[in-house]
Design a protein around this motif. Sequence first.
Motif, PDB file in Angstrom:
ATOM      1  N   GLY A  35       0.135   9.952   2.889  1.00 30.19           N
ATOM      2  CA  GLY A  35       0.153  11.051   2.056  1.00 30.19           C
ATOM      3  C   GLY A  35      -0.764  11.993   0.543  1.00 30.19           C
ATOM      4  O   GLY A  35      -1.189  13.228   0.590  1.00 30.19           O
ATOM      5  N   PHE A  36      -1.555  11.044   0.888  1.00 29.95           N
ATOM      6  CA  PHE A  36      -2.871  11.620   0.061  1.00 29.95           C
ATOM      7  C   PHE A  36      -3.601  12.409   1.043  1.00 29.95           C
ATOM      8  O   PHE A  36      -4.165  12.866   2.396  1.00 29.95           O
ATOM      9  N   GLY A  37      -3.999  13.927   0.110  1.00 32.27           N
ATOM     10  CA  GLY A  37      -4.906  15.109  -0.010  1.00 32.27           C
ATOM     11  C   GLY A  37      -4.375  15.138   2.261  1.00 32.27           C
ATOM     12  O   GLY A  37      -4.487  16.899   2.549  1.00 32.27           O
ATOM     13  N   ASP A  38      -2.462  15.446   2.355  1.00 29.87           N
ATOM     14  CA  ASP A  38      -1.551  16.303   3.043  1.00 29.87           C
ATOM     15  C   ASP A  38      -1.060  17.297   2.507  1.00 29.87           C
ATOM     16  O   ASP A  38      -0.490  17.731   3.120  1.00 29.87           O
ATOM     17  N   SER A  39      -0.521  17.626   0.989  1.00 31.42           N
ATOM     18  CA  SER A  39      -0.404  18.959   0.509  1.00 31.42           C
ATOM     19  C   SER A  39      -1.651  19.547  -0.048  1.00 31.42           C
ATOM     20  O   SER A  39      -2.665  19.393   0.675  1.00 31.42           O
ATOM     21  N   VAL A  40      -0.636  21.057   0.644  1.00 28.50           N
ATOM     22  CA  VAL A  40      -1.672  22.445   0.309  1.00 28.50           C
ATOM     23  C   VAL A  40      -2.412  21.801  -1.002  1.00 28.50           C
ATOM     24  O   VAL A  40      -3.034  22.612  -1.146  1.00 28.50           O
ATOM     25  N   ASN A  41      -1.401  21.975  -1.821  1.00 26.38           N
ATOM     26  CA  ASN A  41      -1.878  21.252  -3.422  1.00 26.38           C
ATOM     27  C   ASN A  41      -1.954  20.045  -3.787  1.00 26.38           C
ATOM     28  O   ASN A  41      -0.971  19.081  -4.186  1.00 26.38           O
ATOM     29  N   CYS A  42      -3.201  19.911  -3.804  1.00 24.47           N
ATOM     30  CA  CYS A  42      -3.522  18.164  -4.076  1.00 24.47           C
ATOM     31  C   CYS A  42      -4.459  17.680  -4.876  1.00 24.47           C
ATOM     32  O   CYS A  42      -5.479  16.624  -5.173  1.00 24.47           O
ATOM     33  N   GLU A  43      -4.239  18.561  -6.145  1.00 23.50           N
ATOM     34  CA  GLU A  43      -4.909  19.001  -7.078  1.00 23.50           C
ATOM     35  C   GLU A  43      -4.498  16.881  -7.640  1.00 23.50           C
ATOM     36  O   GLU A  43      -4.930  16.233  -8.742  1.00 23.50           O
ATOM     37  N   ASP A  44      -3.275  16.788  -7.389  1.00 22.93           N
ATOM     38  CA  ASP A  44      -2.310  14.974  -8.537  1.00 22.93           C
ATOM     39  C   ASP A  44      -2.691  14.481  -7.268  1.00 22.93           C
ATOM     40  O   ASP A  44      -2.131  13.269  -7.917  1.00 22.93           O
ATOM     41  N   SER A  45      -3.105  14.471  -5.963  1.00 23.54           N
ATOM     42  CA  SER A  45      -3.317  13.124  -5.612  1.00 23.54           C
ATOM     43  C   SER A  45      -3.473  11.804  -5.378  1.00 23.54           C
ATOM     44  O   SER A  45      -3.555  10.333  -5.675  1.00 23.54           O
ATOM     45  N   TRP A  46      -4.718  11.823  -6.623  1.00 26.47           N
ATOM     46  CA  TRP A  46      -5.306  11.378  -7.760  1.00 26.47           C
ATOM     47  C   TRP A  46      -4.654  10.057  -8.604  1.00 26.47           C
ATOM     48  O   TRP A  46      -4.498   9.071  -8.576  1.00 26.47           O
ATOM     49  N   ARG A  47      -3.390  10.505  -9.026  1.00 22.70           N
ATOM     50  CA  ARG A  47      -2.096   9.478 -10.191  1.00 22.70           C
ATOM     51  C   ARG A  47      -1.752   8.945  -9.518  1.00 22.70           C
ATOM     52  O   ARG A  47      -2.323   7.984 -10.314  1.00 22.70           O
ATOM     53  N   MET A  48      -1.319   8.816  -8.411  1.00 21.09           N
ATOM     54  CA  MET A  48      -0.521   7.457  -7.852  1.00 21.09           C
ATOM     55  C   MET A  48      -1.307   6.464  -7.696  1.00 21.09           C
ATOM     56  O   MET A  48      -1.754   5.369  -8.146  1.00 21.09           O
ATOM     57  N   CYS A  49      -2.761   6.490  -6.977  1.00 18.08           N
ATOM     58  CA  CYS A  49      -3.626   5.175  -7.106  1.00 18.08           C
ATOM     59  C   CYS A  49      -4.072   4.613  -8.174  1.00 18.08           C
ATOM     60  O   CYS A  49      -4.269   3.896  -8.103  1.00 18.08           O
ATOM     61  N   THR A  50      -4.835   5.783  -9.150  1.00 18.52           N
ATOM     62  CA  THR A  50      -4.697   4.881  -9.994  1.00 18.52           C
ATOM     63  C   THR A  50      -3.712   4.548 -10.996  1.00 18.52           C
ATOM     64  O   THR A  50      -3.727   3.613 -12.450  1.00 18.52           O
ATOM     65  N   SER A  51      -2.290   4.689  -9.979  1.00 16.35           N
ATOM     66  CA  SER A  51      -1.898   3.976 -11.478  1.00 16.35           C
ATOM     67  C   SER A  51      -1.050   3.092 -11.327  1.00 16.35           C
ATOM     68  O   SER A  51      -0.699   2.001 -11.793  1.00 16.35           O
ATOM     69  N   TYR A  52      -1.164   3.060  -9.475  1.00 17.38           N
ATOM     70  CA  TYR A  52      -1.653   2.000  -9.688  1.00 17.38           C
ATOM     71  C   TYR A  52      -1.768   0.697  -9.495  1.00 17.38           C
ATOM     72  O   TYR A  52      -1.689  -0.178  -9.594  1.00 17.38           O
ATOM     73  N   ILE A  53      -3.678   0.763  -9.625  1.00 20.48           N
ATOM     74  CA  ILE A  53      -4.852  -0.379 -10.216  1.00 20.48           C
ATOM     75  C   ILE A  53      -4.611  -0.099 -11.506  1.00 20.48           C
ATOM     76  O   ILE A  53      -4.367  -1.563 -11.661  1.00 20.48           O
ATOM     77  N   ASP A  54      -3.905   0.569 -12.552  1.00 23.33           N
ATOM     78  CA  ASP A  54      -3.428   0.527 -13.712  1.00 23.33           C
ATOM     79  C   ASP A  54      -2.569  -0.587 -13.903  1.00 23.33           C
ATOM     80  O   ASP A  54      -2.403  -1.611 -14.994  1.00 23.33           O
ATOM     81  N   GLU A  55      -1.301  -0.167 -13.097  1.00 22.24           N
ATOM     82  CA  GLU A  55       0.345  -1.080 -13.235  1.00 22.24           C
ATOM     83  C   GLU A  55      -0.248  -2.588 -12.929  1.00 22.24           C
ATOM     84  O   GLU A  55      -0.243  -3.923 -13.069  1.00 22.24           O
ATOM     85  N   GLN A  56      -0.941  -2.925 -12.031  1.00 25.12           N
ATOM     86  CA  GLN A  56      -1.203  -4.087 -11.881  1.00 25.12           C
ATOM     87  C   GLN A  56      -2.287  -5.215 -12.870  1.00 25.12           C
ATOM     88  O   GLN A  56      -2.518  -6.575 -13.175  1.00 25.12           O
ATOM     89  N   PHE A  57      -2.916  -4.235 -13.335  1.00 29.77           N
ATOM     90  CA  PHE A  57      -4.349  -4.772 -14.264  1.00 29.77           C
ATOM     91  C   PHE A  57      -3.193  -4.882 -15.571  1.00 29.77           C
ATOM     92  O   PHE A  57      -3.326  -5.774 -16.362  1.00 29.77           O
ATOM     93  N   ARG A  58      -2.107  -4.263 -15.962  1.00 31.85           N
ATOM     94  CA  ARG A  58      -1.289  -4.205 -17.120  1.00 31.85           C
ATOM     95  C   ARG A  58      -0.532  -5.415 -16.405  1.00 31.85           C
ATOM     96  O   ARG A  58      -0.279  -6.217 -17.149  1.00 31.85           O
ATOM     97  N   GLN A  59       0.072  -5.828 -15.157  1.00 29.89           N
ATOM     98  CA  GLN A  59       0.721  -6.934 -14.598  1.00 29.89           C
ATOM     99  C   GLN A  59      -0.284  -8.297 -14.959  1.00 29.89           C
ATOM    100  O   GLN A  59       0.445  -9.176 -15.732  1.00 29.89           O
TER     101      GLN A  59
END
Length: 404
Positions: free
Chosen positions: A126-150
């Motif tokens: 789904g990355f870059g597949d939407s018409v509006n791709c402004e928030d495509s980065w949010r899920m990736c960075t959130s997952y990386i931070d979540e693993q660091f936090r865990q």
Amino acid sequence: MSKFSDNKYKMRSLELPPPPPPHRKGGAKTPSFDRDRDYIGFATLPEQVHRKSVKRGFEFTLMVVGESGLGKSTLVNSLFLGDLYNERVISKVEERIEKTTRIEKKTMDIEEQGVRVRLTIIDTPGFGDSVNCEDSWRMCTSYIDEQFRQYFTDESGLNRRNIQDNRVHCCLYFIPPYGHSIRQMDLDMLRRLQKKVNIVLVIGKADCLTKTEVQKLKKRILSDLEDNHIHLYQFPECDSDEDDEFKQQDRELKACLPFAVVGSNVILEVAGKKVRGRQYPWGVVDVENQEHSDFIKLRTMLISTHMQDLKDTTQDVHYENFRAQCISQISQHALRERNKLKRDSVSSNGLDQNETDRLLLQKDEEIRRMQDMLTQMQEKLKATHLKEMKMNHSNNNSDSVIDV
């Protein structure tokens, strides 16, 4: 919302070339019990560490980011000789209008010559597949931070013997072969990822470009990254005692960045030899032919030569920066609680003064301890960065320091 799916695979045979024998200095061997020999025995420490590490096994997490149709799944299957995406269903065009980025997690246990690796692939459909791709980065960075936090939570707990490392050690970021350079959406994504994970750029489906076009595209991408102050994963410099063959291999890996790769899951027979490639009307593209693709160089870097350095950089730079930020936030929170407790003690007449002083002293001690830890971590990050600057001999690397 993110969607997590965990599919496990087991592979008992992996047809990868055997790793080179470990480089030894002085030819140390396991000694026999001979009292007449002037031998202490500490030269066997590398063998002891090797046996313990092999028994425990290794963990490696790889994130794959890029828009659909660039050959991400095919490349992952080609790298690890598996089939992780046999059940994937391609969504229709109507579903992509408001499609958001999801997280798919797949694990596989690989065993090769007695060495076990638990490989985790983090895909981002789904990355870059939407018409509006402004928030495509949010899920990736959130997952990386979540693993660091865990990992930070597990490391700060009482039982730290069996901590599972799910931190992302490397991110393969795919660049489309069409276009004259890197896109603005990709620049925005890389700018947010560069201080969180080791980024390795990959030009997907490079067989649609000629050799001249590939070289021009690589130069333009590197120029755009430099102009936008985006820093990717830096290969460590070779030690002076390494052999010439390893130094030459390291120079070739650095010279072909970003990697222009071709992936394929089809086995073809060419001149009586079976190869993994793609059939075209004019001929066959051999994935493992270095004249056709950088696939072998990417696999060598990712698995054979730099896997441990990717893990060390994640631990010493990216995670330490996240840990410093967490400790700074905890320290600030403790300071606010201390000031609030002091104000409450002044306004309240029913609180015992001795009890108030004791609580204030505890808060002060906790704040000092947090500030000391933060100072030590900042000095460690600065020392690490200065070491990298000396190794790379570059004056522009000062922008790659992660601000705390």
